[in-house]
Design a protein around this motif. Structure first.
Motif, PDB file in Angstrom:
ATOM      1  N   THR A 119      56.534   0.230   0.268  1.00  0.00           N
ATOM      2  CA  THR A 119      57.422  -0.758   0.052  1.00  0.00           C
ATOM      3  C   THR A 119      56.962  -2.075   0.823  1.00  0.00           C
ATOM      4  O   THR A 119      56.958  -3.094   0.386  1.00  0.00           O
ATOM      5  N   THR A 159      68.844  -2.211   8.601  1.00  0.00           N
ATOM      6  CA  THR A 159      68.248  -1.149   8.840  1.00  0.00           C
ATOM      7  C   THR A 159      66.822  -0.884   8.491  1.00  0.00           C
ATOM      8  O   THR A 159      65.751  -0.373   8.785  1.00  0.00           O
ATOM      9  N   ASP A 182      49.340   3.041  -2.116  1.00  0.00           N
ATOM     10  CA  ASP A 182      49.797   4.460  -1.942  1.00  0.00           C
ATOM     11  C   ASP A 182      51.328   4.439  -1.711  1.00  0.00           C
ATOM     12  O   ASP A 182      51.835   3.814  -0.917  1.00  0.00           O
ATOM     13  N   LEU A 183      52.315   4.807  -2.684  1.00  0.00           N
ATOM     14  CA  LEU A 183      53.773   4.736  -2.312  1.00  0.00           C
ATOM     15  C   LEU A 183      54.049   6.008  -1.698  1.00  0.00           C
ATOM     16  O   LEU A 183      54.676   5.900  -0.534  1.00  0.00           O
ATOM     17  N   THR A 184      53.944   7.201  -1.935  1.00  0.00           N
ATOM     18  CA  THR A 184      53.766   8.391  -0.977  1.00  0.00           C
ATOM     19  C   THR A 184      53.091   9.489  -2.022  1.00  0.00           C
ATOM     20  O   THR A 184      52.797   9.415  -3.029  1.00  0.00           O
ATOM     21  N   VAL A 211      62.968   8.340  -4.778  1.00  0.00           N
ATOM     22  CA  VAL A 211      61.876   7.573  -4.084  1.00  0.00           C
ATOM     23  C   VAL A 211      61.467   6.261  -4.847  1.00  0.00           C
ATOM     24  O   VAL A 211      61.287   5.152  -4.243  1.00  0.00           O
ATOM     25  N   SER A 246      62.092   2.120  -4.304  1.00  0.00           N
ATOM     26  CA  SER A 246      60.753   1.366  -3.630  1.00  0.00           C
ATOM     27  C   SER A 246      60.146   0.387  -4.612  1.00  0.00           C
ATOM     28  O   SER A 246      59.680  -0.870  -4.415  1.00  0.00           O
ATOM     29  N   PHE A 276      59.966  -3.592  -4.923  1.00  0.00           N
ATOM     30  CA  PHE A 276      59.521  -4.579  -4.145  1.00  0.00           C
ATOM     31  C   PHE A 276      58.306  -4.957  -4.459  1.00  0.00           C
ATOM     32  O   PHE A 276      57.460  -5.630  -3.835  1.00  0.00           O
ATOM     33  N   PHE A 277      57.417  -4.269  -5.434  1.00  0.00           N
ATOM     34  CA  PHE A 277      56.331  -4.607  -5.949  1.00  0.00           C
ATOM     35  C   PHE A 277      56.102  -5.915  -6.641  1.00  0.00           C
ATOM     36  O   PHE A 277      57.136  -6.298  -7.388  1.00  0.00           O
ATOM     37  N   SER A 336      69.093   0.924   3.820  1.00  0.00           N
ATOM     38  CA  SER A 336      68.034   0.053   3.411  1.00  0.00           C
ATOM     39  C   SER A 336      68.021   0.101   1.622  1.00  0.00           C
ATOM     40  O   SER A 336      67.617  -1.137   1.069  1.00  0.00           O
TER      41      SER A 336
END
Lengths: 262, 262, 262
Positions: free
Chosen positions: A21, A127, B37-39, B53, B57, B60-61, B232
């Protein structure tokens, strides 16, 4: 747009999308930023560990690299956020000591407290300032925004001290300050100091083990044997040839090490 | 060639060369792709976890980012492969629900079922479509191949539902839906809902613990103490200041959480 | 400057700044290098495991990719450092066998022993040649320095042999050579061989389990059931649909597998 390196270091781990992110935020602002992971597995909240890893690594990066160091147990509290410009680099993160061991070696030009919300994301959470404040500031900086725009100049920043080893008439008393992926025990005794001591008859004592010479490298003993070597960050390391010294010796950060000469 | 971001998310872990191989395939087709990589540590085969997930996320890209989401327990079976174009993004992966929670917030323009073998690797295995189908399609898309070339238009895609919390006359009954790297317990109770409840006298019960206020951030209690905070991703989180709530409280995905107002 | 891919593979893990530091060194020399992680979690010092992972992955990368393979238990000793140019790729690392299984499939053009200190970092440690020798050589090569400049031509390099399965009159005796992130057991029996055997009545025996057919993919059985499949690297794999075969079957590298036809 400048093709500038941004090196990221956090305790966010790889499970969540936190690091990805932050990268998404950066690339949204500067698609030409070159993103490099320093590490994201600093022990949770361990700002001292972060300061040691940063110190060992940063000076191998290109001039102008922006280090984004977000180990942030105090996120959302009154802890300050800073941007430090040195002769060669930029460092961004919460002002909690994580930057300080690296900064000991740098010629500091300017320190700015990050207060200008114009350069933050529009909605700032309590956070995740890595995403909402530090990533966008790093991206804007990489695009050439002058450092003074991000907030007020300041002189102070929080400093950690790595305890120097104690030199006494029989030798030196030090301790383990970091354990790496291979289980090697990195100490606070410098390479130069141990090399000087090793010119005389020297005994290194750690836990119940005695080591009587300084090895040239990790293979300078039988596989499985404990040895002492000057590591790649120019500190005395205790290691096991093809083994894990930390596990075998049950040593950890803080374990004492004693060098006596006679 | 377009310098377009491709964000990768898998359950492939870091042990094997699986993720690196997908990147090799992409760079062979579009050397200018920007890979993020995001995860890659989604729990093996856990498409629901992936969907959460991704939802947290993706927004925000940068506009135009291609999300390559390969959690694929049904690889080689009859499950469909899809490409979804929304107003801002592209999503590619097996049609198993992993994309669906993110898509709830997106304005979908087109969905294509990936059937045109022209854009796959020449030899397609039955066990690694991330490499043989999804990576090459993402790379071709990043080079500007129109979405309609990859297969037939479709309307359907598999949808997951995150159970909403149950609102009753004494308050709200919710549950833990995700546990992050720090052990924070992310719940299905929205930030807005808990903020509204906290205007009155409120008690949050989880396992044997009672929390009587909403904290502003993770440090708004003594170190080691359990607290409630809006995280967040704008959900109620249960956390421990500088500690791991999941471990200490033995809480996991599915653990119930009860808010009563009086 | 050439925008050339450099793929990194090490046993350095993700805890320290080791990998990030190598990338810093590379970007200091060639800011246009495209860095891709193949994996950094090869088991410490396990050059044979590295050779298998490299073999499975490398041929999916773009022509001209430089593979930087640093599993280096003998760092600082007399082991040689080599650069191998093949028709499609470059391979750099300590000469300890890690490159050799991949090289079996490549047409080798030149091998150079890395001896020209002009292309190393100025201070070479005895414990981290990934940073001090291999990374700078890879970066210089990516900028177009001719391979002959890095040292003397040589013909020899250390070779590993993956034991072929033993073919006998009742069938084939093989073994597990690698276990992946999902716990799938990769064997040394080729896809072609097992496909041929499966045309007759075939029984696969491993530990106390019997498998009587070759599945088309991982879902070609009930969830939780043990199955045999040709994996993405064209070897026979033993797997469990949505489960971890290595954990459930207590199988590891070296576990024997027997195929009998009747």
């Amino acid at each position: 747009m400048k093709k500038r390196s941004i090196a990221l270091m956090t305790d966010f781990g790889y499970k969540d999308g936190f690091v990805g992110t932050m990268k998404g935020v950066i690339l949204s602002i500067n698609p030409h930023a070159v993103l490099v992971d320093l590490t994201h597995t600093i022990s949770p909240h361990n700002t001292l560990e972060a300061s040691i890893v940063l110190r060992t690594s940063y000076h191998f990066f290109p001039k102008g690299t922006i280090f984004l160091v977000v180990i942030d147990p105090g996120v959302g509290s009154t802890r300050r956020s800073i941007l430090v410009e040195t002769e060669k680099y930029f460092f961004i993160g919460p002002d909690n000591g994580a930057l300080s061991i690296a900064l000991e070696n740098e010629k500091i030009k300017k320190i700015v407290e990050l207060t200008n919300k114009k350069y933050f994301l529009q909605d700032v959470s309590n956070t995740f300032h890595g995403r909402d404040i530090f990533a966008p500031v790093a991206a804007q900086l990489s695009k050439g925004v002058p450092i003074s725009r991000f907030g007020e100049l300041t002189k102070e920043y929080k400093k950690f001290t790595i305890l120097s080893p104690r030199i006494h008439r029989h030798g030196v008393s030090g301790k383990v300050i970091y354990i790496d992926h291979f289980g090697n025990l990195v100490t606070n005794i410098s390479g130069g100091m141990v090399q000087k001591l090793s010119l005389r008859k020297m005994v290194i004592k750690i836990k119940d083990h005695k080591i009587e010479k300084l090895s040239a490298n990790y293979t300078d003993s039988e596989p499985g044997q404990i040895l002492a070597v000057v590591g790649s960050n120019d500190c005395l390391e205790i290691a096991i040839n093809q083994g894990n010294a930390s596990q075998v010796m049950k040593a950890k950060e803080g374990t004492e090490i004693e060098i006596t000469v006679g």
